[in-house]
Scaffold this motif. Structure first.
Motif, PDB file in Angstrom:
ATOM      1  N   GLU A  69      64.795  72.664  16.894  1.00 30.57           N
ATOM      2  CA  GLU A  69      63.731  72.062  16.040  1.00 30.57           C
ATOM      3  C   GLU A  69      63.778  72.383  14.533  1.00 30.57           C
ATOM      4  O   GLU A  69      63.365  71.156  13.865  1.00 30.57           O
ATOM      5  CB  GLU A  69      62.249  72.125  16.851  1.00 30.57           C
ATOM      6  N   SER A  70      64.014  73.320  14.211  1.00 34.47           N
ATOM      7  CA  SER A  70      63.928  73.677  12.768  1.00 34.47           C
ATOM      8  C   SER A  70      65.266  73.050  12.116  1.00 34.47           C
ATOM      9  O   SER A  70      66.275  72.892  12.198  1.00 34.47           O
ATOM     10  CB  SER A  70      63.994  75.224  12.585  1.00 34.47           C
ATOM     11  N   PRO A  71      64.803  72.354  10.846  1.00 39.89           N
ATOM     12  CA  PRO A  71      65.791  71.911  10.050  1.00 39.89           C
ATOM     13  C   PRO A  71      66.859  73.231   9.446  1.00 39.89           C
ATOM     14  O   PRO A  71      67.845  72.766   8.819  1.00 39.89           O
ATOM     15  CB  PRO A  71      64.902  71.162   8.837  1.00 39.89           C
ATOM     16  N   ARG A  72      66.257  74.203   9.377  1.00 37.20           N
ATOM     17  CA  ARG A  72      67.201  75.414   8.930  1.00 37.20           C
ATOM     18  C   ARG A  72      68.360  75.696   9.542  1.00 37.20           C
ATOM     19  O   ARG A  72      69.046  76.459   9.170  1.00 37.20           O
ATOM     20  CB  ARG A  72      66.117  76.577   8.442  1.00 37.20           C
ATOM     21  N   VAL A  73      68.305  75.058  10.928  1.00 37.10           N
ATOM     22  CA  VAL A  73      69.640  75.542  11.556  1.00 37.10           C
ATOM     23  C   VAL A  73      70.319  74.328  12.193  1.00 37.10           C
ATOM     24  O   VAL A  73      70.606  74.232  13.188  1.00 37.10           O
ATOM     25  CB  VAL A  73      69.234  76.606  12.825  1.00 37.10           C
ATOM     26  N   ALA A  74      70.065  73.024  11.495  1.00 45.26           N
ATOM     27  CA  ALA A  74      70.670  71.987  12.021  1.00 45.26           C
ATOM     28  C   ALA A  74      72.152  72.040  11.864  1.00 45.26           C
ATOM     29  O   ALA A  74      72.935  72.751  11.499  1.00 45.26           O
ATOM     30  CB  ALA A  74      69.939  70.632  11.252  1.00 45.26           C
ATOM     31  N   ASP A  75      72.766  70.985  12.434  1.00 50.55           N
ATOM     32  CA  ASP A  75      74.333  70.762  12.694  1.00 50.55           C
ATOM     33  C   ASP A  75      74.864  70.741  11.323  1.00 50.55           C
ATOM     34  O   ASP A  75      76.021  71.491  11.161  1.00 50.55           O
ATOM     35  CB  ASP A  75      74.734  69.697  13.562  1.00 50.55           C
ATOM     36  N   TRP A  76      74.271  70.169  10.358  1.00 54.37           N
ATOM     37  CA  TRP A  76      75.025  69.787   9.248  1.00 54.37           C
ATOM     38  C   TRP A  76      74.914  71.322   8.482  1.00 54.37           C
ATOM     39  O   TRP A  76      75.889  71.146   7.248  1.00 54.37           O
ATOM     40  CB  TRP A  76      74.101  68.837   8.183  1.00 54.37           C
ATOM     41  N   ASP A  88      69.772  59.050   2.549  1.00 55.95           N
ATOM     42  CA  ASP A  88      68.315  58.764   2.536  1.00 55.95           C
ATOM     43  C   ASP A  88      68.236  58.745   4.306  1.00 55.95           C
ATOM     44  O   ASP A  88      67.105  58.212   4.361  1.00 55.95           O
ATOM     45  CB  ASP A  88      67.801  57.506   2.026  1.00 55.95           C
ATOM     46  N   LYS A  89      69.140  59.345   4.899  1.00 53.54           N
ATOM     47  CA  LYS A  89      68.626  59.328   6.600  1.00 53.54           C
ATOM     48  C   LYS A  89      68.323  60.814   6.788  1.00 53.54           C
ATOM     49  O   LYS A  89      68.981  61.691   6.525  1.00 53.54           O
ATOM     50  CB  LYS A  89      70.214  59.074   7.205  1.00 53.54           C
ATOM     51  N   GLU A  90      67.409  60.785   7.900  1.00 54.69           N
ATOM     52  CA  GLU A  90      66.734  62.046   8.499  1.00 54.69           C
ATOM     53  C   GLU A  90      67.551  62.719   9.150  1.00 54.69           C
ATOM     54  O   GLU A  90      68.150  61.971  10.280  1.00 54.69           O
ATOM     55  CB  GLU A  90      65.209  61.922   8.504  1.00 54.69           C
ATOM     56  N   ASP A  91      68.042  64.029   9.409  1.00 46.92           N
ATOM     57  CA  ASP A  91      68.235  64.599  10.648  1.00 46.92           C
ATOM     58  C   ASP A  91      67.020  65.196  11.275  1.00 46.92           C
ATOM     59  O   ASP A  91      66.586  64.790  12.372  1.00 46.92           O
ATOM     60  CB  ASP A  91      69.449  65.491  10.272  1.00 46.92           C
ATOM     61  N   ARG A  92      66.355  66.267  10.598  1.00 50.12           N
ATOM     62  CA  ARG A  92      65.339  66.830  11.292  1.00 50.12           C
ATOM     63  C   ARG A  92      64.168  66.871  10.320  1.00 50.12           C
ATOM     64  O   ARG A  92      62.837  66.608  10.667  1.00 50.12           O
ATOM     65  CB  ARG A  92      65.528  68.377  11.589  1.00 50.12           C
ATOM     66  N   ASP A  93      64.364  66.843   8.989  1.00 50.16           N
ATOM     67  CA  ASP A  93      63.443  67.100   7.967  1.00 50.16           C
ATOM     68  C   ASP A  93      64.013  66.456   6.336  1.00 50.16           C
ATOM     69  O   ASP A  93      64.685  67.112   5.817  1.00 50.16           O
ATOM     70  CB  ASP A  93      62.617  68.356   7.657  1.00 50.16           C
ATOM     71  N   GLU A  95      62.924  65.941   3.604  1.00 50.16           N
ATOM     72  CA  GLU A  95      62.568  66.366   2.386  1.00 50.16           C
ATOM     73  C   GLU A  95      63.266  67.906   2.169  1.00 50.16           C
ATOM     74  O   GLU A  95      63.962  68.039   1.337  1.00 50.16           O
ATOM     75  CB  GLU A  95      60.997  66.507   2.345  1.00 50.16           C
ATOM     76  N   TYR A  96      63.383  68.634   3.259  1.00 54.41           N
ATOM     77  CA  TYR A  96      64.171  69.726   3.320  1.00 54.41           C
ATOM     78  C   TYR A  96      65.569  69.504   2.959  1.00 54.41           C
ATOM     79  O   TYR A  96      66.418  70.320   2.258  1.00 54.41           O
ATOM     80  CB  TYR A  96      63.923  70.631   4.510  1.00 54.41           C
ATOM     81  N   GLU A  97      66.010  68.469   4.048  1.00 56.84           N
ATOM     82  CA  GLU A  97      67.492  68.192   3.781  1.00 56.84           C
ATOM     83  C   GLU A  97      68.062  67.695   2.323  1.00 56.84           C
ATOM     84  O   GLU A  97      68.965  68.211   2.051  1.00 56.84           O
ATOM     85  CB  GLU A  97      67.823  67.148   4.726  1.00 56.84           C
ATOM     86  N   LYS A  98      67.167  66.822   1.748  1.00 57.13           N
ATOM     87  CA  LYS A  98      67.483  66.517   0.430  1.00 57.13           C
ATOM     88  C   LYS A  98      67.327  67.744  -0.619  1.00 57.13           C
ATOM     89  O   LYS A  98      68.231  67.972  -1.447  1.00 57.13           O
ATOM     90  CB  LYS A  98      66.460  65.369   0.030  1.00 57.13           C
ATOM     91  N   GLU A  99      66.691  68.676  -0.356  1.00 56.56           N
ATOM     92  CA  GLU A  99      66.254  69.932  -1.186  1.00 56.56           C
ATOM     93  C   GLU A  99      67.618  70.736  -1.080  1.00 56.56           C
ATOM     94  O   GLU A  99      68.445  71.466  -2.166  1.00 56.56           O
ATOM     95  CB  GLU A  99      65.215  70.875  -0.905  1.00 56.56           C
ATOM     96  N   MET A 100      68.032  70.822   0.068  1.00 56.92           N
ATOM     97  CA  MET A 100      69.295  71.693   0.511  1.00 56.92           C
ATOM     98  C   MET A 100      70.718  70.901   0.260  1.00 56.92           C
ATOM     99  O   MET A 100      71.501  71.450  -0.526  1.00 56.92           O
ATOM    100  CB  MET A 100      69.357  72.172   1.782  1.00 56.92           C
ATOM    101  N   GLN A 101      70.767  69.732   0.582  1.00 56.21           N
ATOM    102  CA  GLN A 101      72.100  68.905   0.598  1.00 56.21           C
ATOM    103  C   GLN A 101      72.227  68.418  -0.780  1.00 56.21           C
ATOM    104  O   GLN A 101      73.526  68.274  -1.263  1.00 56.21           O
ATOM    105  CB  GLN A 101      72.041  67.890   1.588  1.00 56.21           C
ATOM    106  N   LEU A 102      71.275  67.997  -1.524  1.00 58.78           N
ATOM    107  CA  LEU A 102      71.484  67.175  -2.766  1.00 58.78           C
ATOM    108  C   LEU A 102      71.519  68.257  -4.055  1.00 58.78           C
ATOM    109  O   LEU A 102      70.688  67.983  -4.924  1.00 58.78           O
ATOM    110  CB  LEU A 102      70.646  65.933  -2.883  1.00 58.78           C
ATOM    111  N   GLN A 103      72.412  68.958  -4.035  1.00 61.23           N
ATOM    112  CA  GLN A 103      72.759  70.060  -5.119  1.00 61.23           C
ATOM    113  C   GLN A 103      73.928  70.250  -5.011  1.00 61.23           C
ATOM    114  O   GLN A 103      74.891  70.201  -4.332  1.00 61.23           O
ATOM    115  CB  GLN A 103      71.548  71.107  -5.003  1.00 61.23           C
TER     116      GLN A 103
END
Length: 266
Positions: A69-76, A88-93, A95-103
């Motif tokens: 369930e946690s976005p911290r261990v998603a497949d990406w 702009d597509k969500e996997d689990r969360d 907001e979190y995914e943008k923070e981690m991926q868009l850097q």
């Protein structure tokens, strides 16, 4: 002296020799100071790094529920090419995914046991290389998001390894290689959409680990089955503690275990 807390990967500082630190809640241990001392490790219970429950750890320090369930261990995370936040597509969360991926992300070559390609957030350089036990690493690209790093890694791993042989890494059985030459050789295989992010600088970083004695036949400690272990600490490399009898203990793969560490003998 005795310390107790939940295991999380050791934090590091890249000085002349890598310094390792373990956060034990009430104490912050410099593990380098335990070198050449006999210590005991004892398994107490579990503590999920996400929800804090005592449920059995499933993977990566998470209980089974949190792992799925946690976005911290998603497949990406393990497969960055699956990142979708830039669309702009969500996997689990989202907001979190943008923070981690868009850097900014770095595609790199590292040599731990052999030359391998990898991906990390720019903010994690050189931490990622230290965690892999790499004695040398070089940056290939700096891209603005995780997806672009991921598709580059997928393209390059057809021509170079993408995994470390942990036993060879711990034995310090390293294939000699010129990372600058490898970087040049791999240039033609970089995808068209990421070629513009190629880094011309060709200086590799060297990393030195605090190891007094490398294991000849490293054997992995299963602290859950064994419950306790006593040994003389003779090295730290990657996220592994190395003991005199060739036993090795991977802190990263035992995240979420509550352990007691005791200095038996100085």
């Amino acid at each position: 002296m005795e310390y107790q807390g939940v295991l999380k990967k050791m934090s590091t500082e890249n000085l002349e020799c890598v310094q390792y630190y373990l956060d034990m809640k009430s104490d912050f241990l410099n593990i380098n100071q335990l070198l050449n001392r006999v210590i005991s490790l004892s398994f107490i219970t579990y503590e999920c790094l996400n929800c804090g429950s005592e449920r059995e750890i499933y993977r990566q320090g998470f209980c089974k529920k949190c792992f799925f369930e946690s976005p911290r261990v998603a497949d990406w995370i393990l497969r960055p090419e699956l990142s979708k936040a830039h669309l702009d597509k969500e996997d689990r969360d989202l907001e979190y995914e943008k923070e981690m991926q868009l850097q900014p992300h770095i595609v790199y070559l590292a040599n731990s046991s052999n030359v391998k390609v990898g991906v990390t957030r720019k903010s994690q350089v050189p931490t990622r290389w230290i965690d892999q036990g790499a004695h040398e690493a070089i940056e290939i690209l700096e891209v603005p998001n995780r997806y672009l790093a991921g598709i580059t890694e997928v393209a390059l791993k057809k021509h170079v390894a993408d995994k470390t042989n942990w036993r060879k890494m711990l034995r310090n059985d390293i294939e000699e290689a010129d990372l600058k030459d490898w970087k040049v050789k791999l240039m033609p295989f970089i995808p068209e959409e990421t070629k513009e992010y190629f880094l011309e600088k060709d200086k590799a970083m060297n990393i030195y680990f605090p190891v007094e004695k490398y294991p000849i036949k490293p054997k992995s400690l299963n602290l859950i089955k064994q419950e306790s272990f006593v040994g003389k600490l003779v090295g730290i490399k990657g996220q592994y503690l190395i003991f005199e009898d060739d036993t090795v203990f991977n802190i990263r793969s035992n995240e979420g275990l509550v352990v007691r560490i005791r200095i038996v003998k100085k």
